[in-house]
Design a protein around this motif. Structure first.
Motif, mmCIF file in Angstrom:
data_model
loop_
_atom_site.group_PDB
_atom_site.id
_atom_site.type_symbol
_atom_site.label_atom_id
_atom_site.label_comp_id
_atom_site.label_asym_id
_atom_site.label_seq_id
_atom_site.Cartn_x
_atom_site.Cartn_y
_atom_site.Cartn_z
ATOM 1 N N SER A 169 77.700 34.521 103.649
ATOM 2 C CA SER A 169 76.926 34.183 104.844
ATOM 3 C C SER A 169 76.095 32.938 104.536
ATOM 4 O O SER A 169 75.878 32.599 103.376
ATOM 5 C CB SER A 169 76.013 35.344 105.253
ATOM 6 O OG SER A 169 75.079 35.608 104.228
ATOM 7 N N GLN A 216 72.649 28.562 116.017
ATOM 8 C CA GLN A 216 72.173 29.697 116.825
ATOM 9 C C GLN A 216 73.305 30.315 117.648
ATOM 10 O O GLN A 216 73.306 31.521 117.903
ATOM 11 C CB GLN A 216 71.005 29.244 117.711
ATOM 12 C CG GLN A 216 69.725 29.053 116.902
ATOM 13 C CD GLN A 216 68.654 28.255 117.639
ATOM 14 O OE1 GLN A 216 68.908 27.675 118.700
ATOM 15 N NE2 GLN A 216 67.457 28.213 117.064
ATOM 16 N N ASP A 245 75.036 32.522 115.186
ATOM 17 C CA ASP A 245 74.169 33.618 114.731
ATOM 18 C C ASP A 245 73.975 34.610 115.876
ATOM 19 O O ASP A 245 72.911 34.715 116.480
ATOM 20 C CB ASP A 245 72.826 33.044 114.260
ATOM 21 C CG ASP A 245 71.874 34.130 113.760
ATOM 22 O OD1 ASP A 245 72.337 35.259 113.491
ATOM 23 O OD2 ASP A 245 70.672 33.851 113.633
ATOM 24 N N ARG A 246 75.047 35.372 116.151
ATOM 25 C CA ARG A 246 75.067 36.202 117.366
ATOM 26 C C ARG A 246 74.027 37.326 117.349
ATOM 27 O O ARG A 246 73.496 37.704 118.371
ATOM 28 C CB ARG A 246 76.470 36.793 117.561
ATOM 29 C CG ARG A 246 77.496 35.683 117.828
ATOM 30 C CD ARG A 246 78.773 36.221 118.412
ATOM 31 N NE ARG A 246 79.693 35.125 118.710
ATOM 32 C CZ ARG A 246 80.776 34.866 118.013
ATOM 33 N NH1 ARG A 246 81.109 35.618 117.000
ATOM 34 N NH2 ARG A 246 81.556 33.856 118.345
ATOM 35 N N ASP A 247 73.799 37.886 116.146
ATOM 36 C CA ASP A 247 72.824 38.994 116.085
ATOM 37 C C ASP A 247 71.420 38.496 115.765
ATOM 38 O O ASP A 247 70.512 39.290 115.527
ATOM 39 C CB ASP A 247 73.265 40.039 115.048
ATOM 40 C CG ASP A 247 73.413 39.434 113.655
ATOM 41 O OD1 ASP A 247 73.201 38.203 113.500
ATOM 42 O OD2 ASP A 247 73.726 40.192 112.718
ATOM 43 N N GLN A 248 71.231 37.183 115.754
ATOM 44 C CA GLN A 248 69.930 36.549 115.510
ATOM 45 C C GLN A 248 69.282 37.037 114.208
ATOM 46 O O GLN A 248 68.084 37.266 114.145
ATOM 47 C CB GLN A 248 69.001 36.780 116.708
ATOM 48 C CG GLN A 248 69.560 36.130 117.969
ATOM 49 C CD GLN A 248 68.710 36.372 119.190
ATOM 50 O OE1 GLN A 248 68.030 37.385 119.296
ATOM 51 N NE2 GLN A 248 68.748 35.445 120.116
ATOM 52 N N SER A 249 70.119 37.156 113.173
ATOM 53 C CA SER A 249 69.621 37.626 111.876
ATOM 54 C C SER A 249 69.115 36.471 111.017
ATOM 55 O O SER A 249 68.540 36.678 109.961
ATOM 56 C CB SER A 249 70.741 38.351 111.128
ATOM 57 O OG SER A 249 71.801 37.435 110.868
ATOM 58 N N ASP A 302 77.910 34.669 109.626
ATOM 59 C CA ASP A 302 79.014 35.194 108.820
ATOM 60 C C ASP A 302 80.030 34.077 108.591
ATOM 61 O O ASP A 302 80.534 33.462 109.510
ATOM 62 C CB ASP A 302 79.675 36.359 109.563
ATOM 63 C CG ASP A 302 80.841 36.933 108.773
ATOM 64 O OD1 ASP A 302 81.982 36.468 108.970
ATOM 65 O OD2 ASP A 302 80.609 37.828 107.951
ATOM 66 N N GLU A 317 83.683 34.598 110.026
ATOM 67 C CA GLU A 317 83.667 34.555 111.488
ATOM 68 C C GLU A 317 83.515 33.110 111.966
ATOM 69 O O GLU A 317 84.135 32.679 112.935
ATOM 70 C CB GLU A 317 82.490 35.396 111.998
ATOM 71 C CG GLU A 317 82.676 35.899 113.411
ATOM 72 C CD GLU A 317 81.562 36.868 113.808
ATOM 73 O OE1 GLU A 317 80.888 36.570 114.794
ATOM 74 O OE2 GLU A 317 81.374 37.881 113.102
#
Length: 208
Positions: A58, A85, A88-92, A96, A99
């Motif tokens: 990541s 952003q 960064d789909r889960d806004q962590s 990944d 992905e």
């Protein structure tokens, strides 16, 4: 080999042309990679892989910005941050790695993917998911290479140069993973409109 220099030149010119009219950030990054030819996306992937010091697969924003810069992709920090952003789909705060590459690759049809995997399986004689010089013996004929014929290169040098064509220009290790092989042919595929022609090219190139 199967990603001919003519296709690379055509794809590079087409990608540069499309860059002038495309505003979508993901598409712009894809085109900037493809403007470098078939290996463009794979090369960016390799750059990120080298930076992934802890093998977390990541990237955080700082690594992402540095990777783009190291690979020589000109992008304003604001645009690169907005792009990060999106991934960064889960806004962590991290994206990944796999992905990211899958999203960036131009889509290949099912038929194209199947013939690419058939070629990989034929080359990967040891079935360990990596193509090496040893795998190429008896599968790829070095004797027709002009530099082998004039005595300039050994068989191993021909094999190594062949493997390097699939590798990133910045990290040639003499091994080609399934991911690198697919990334390479995603690039080639982007320059060929017809499924029939792509499959014919692969079939002839690898005697499938």
């Amino acid at each position: 080999m199967a990603g001919t220099s003519r296709h690379d030149r055509e794809m590079s010119l087409e990608a540069k042309r499309q860059l002038t009219v495309t505003s979508d950030p993901v598409e712009r990054l894809r085109l900037q990679c493809l403007s470098r030819g078939s290996s463009g996306i794979k090369g960016l992937g390799r750059t990120f892989k080298i930076m992934d010091d802890n093998n977390s697969r990541s990237l955080d924003l700082k690594e992402f910005l540095k990777g783009l810069n190291d690979y020589g992709i000109p992008m304003e920090k604001q645009e690169a941050t907005a792009l990060f952003q999106l991934f960064d789909r889960d806004q962590s705060g991290t994206i990944d790695f796999d992905e990211f590459l899958v999203t960036l690759r131009p889509q290949m049809s099912k038929a194209r993917k199947e013939v690419v995997m058939e070629a990989f399986r034929k080359l990967d004689k040891t079935s360990d998911g990596v193509i090496t010089i040893e795998d190429l013996r008896g599968v790829y004929n070095a004797q027709y290479h002009p530099k082998y014929r004039n005595g300039e290169w050994s068989e191993d040098q021909v094999f190594r140069t062949f493997l390097d064509s699939f590798d990133s220009p910045y990290d040639k290790d003499g091994k080609v993973t399934k991911e690198e092989f697919v990334n390479y042919y995603c690039g080639v595929s982007a320059s060929i409109d017809s499924d029939v022609y792509f499959i014919l090219m692969m079939t002839n190139a690898w005697k499938l």
